[in-house]
Enzyme design. Sequence first.
Site, short mmCIF file in Angstrom:
data_model
loop_
_atom_site.label_atom_id
_atom_site.label_comp_id
_atom_site.label_asym_id
_atom_site.label_seq_id
_atom_site.Cartn_x
_atom_site.Cartn_y
_atom_site.Cartn_z
N GLY A 1 -36.57 -1.75 -1.68
CA GLY A 1 -35.16 -1.65 -2.07
C GLY A 1 -34.81 -0.28 -2.59
O GLY A 1 -34.97 0.72 -1.89
N ASP A 2 -34.33 -0.21 -3.83
CA ASP A 2 -33.96 1.07 -4.43
C ASP A 2 -34.93 1.43 -5.56
O ASP A 2 -34.56 2.10 -6.52
CB ASP A 2 -32.52 1.02 -4.95
CG ASP A 2 -32.32 -0.07 -6.00
OD1 ASP A 2 -33.20 -0.95 -6.12
OD2 ASP A 2 -31.29 -0.03 -6.69
N GLU A 3 -36.19 0.98 -5.43
CA GLU A 3 -37.22 1.30 -6.41
C GLU A 3 -38.22 2.30 -5.85
O GLU A 3 -38.66 2.19 -4.70
CB GLU A 3 -37.97 0.04 -6.85
CG GLU A 3 -37.14 -0.91 -7.69
CD GLU A 3 -38.00 -2.04 -8.22
OE1 GLU A 3 -38.83 -1.80 -9.12
OE2 GLU A 3 -37.84 -3.17 -7.71
#
Length: 320
Positions: A229-231
């Site tokens: 994801g956005d990690e």
Amino acid sequence: MPMHVVVSCDGQIMSVGPTLQRVCGALTLVGRQFLEVFEVTRPERASTMRALLKLADRKIVLRFRARPSRQLRGHLVCLARGEGALVNLSFGINAVDAARDHGLNHSDFAPTDLTVEMLYLTEVKSAVMDELKSLNHRLQSARRAAEAQAMTDALTGLANRRAFDAALDRAVASAARGAPFSLFHLDLDRFKQVNDTLGHAAGDRVLAEVARVLRAQIRQSDMVARIGGDEFMAIVTGAGDLESLRRISHRIIAGIERPIDYDGTLCRISCSIGVAWSVAYDSPTARTMTEGADAALYQSKNGGRGRATIHRHDATDAAP
């Protein structure tokens, strides 16, 4: 017989085959005494023409007395009416080396000479070995490419979770030997808003730009990974003090907070960072380091986002 020698009854060389003369180079054989040019070693030594003729119809082994001092094998046949002898020579098992050293090829040997078969087999072997070497090179390249693909995030080009886990295990092992490292856990702020308002293509553009910022701020020798994801996570080796970790964190946040253009629309995001420092642990493990970075990230999120928190095991150090 391109390797023949005709010897008169008094031991003088009358003619030689073209291949034999080519091997001898500038050394002229015709007119010289056979036993001055060649030394017969087997089946017995022959120092006179009479002794040489006694070796008729037997396999003989001889060598040049001068250069090229190469061993030869031959077969001697007496000519009629005391006209001397015909000696047909061969390189034997040394044919391949001789052909290489003297630049010989198939045309330099009689078609029935086993040397031709040896040269053919050598060429075939060489061709097969070259092809196997080329195939092995292609297989190794394909394997390396497949391994790299399996360890790479397709969207950002960063390492993926699998590669990160392996790198973290190596970092922990190095820390046990006295090489400290820091673990950064990053989570993007307001990224969902970009996806919801501008679509996933805009989100992909933002993720690619975040990857560029991280590559710019993290040394090439260290590890940066998108874990989903956005990690993102990063392993930074040798960070010596808390102030160094703060500076790295601030540079990353500042880079990510710069507006990102997508088809004329500026996407504005930020990030929250949690950092775990191996020096803060007596015996750091992958689990404790990950939990420490996660706890610090959670505190950054709760503290207002767009900030970094350094987890020190016994306390946390917030860096807004």
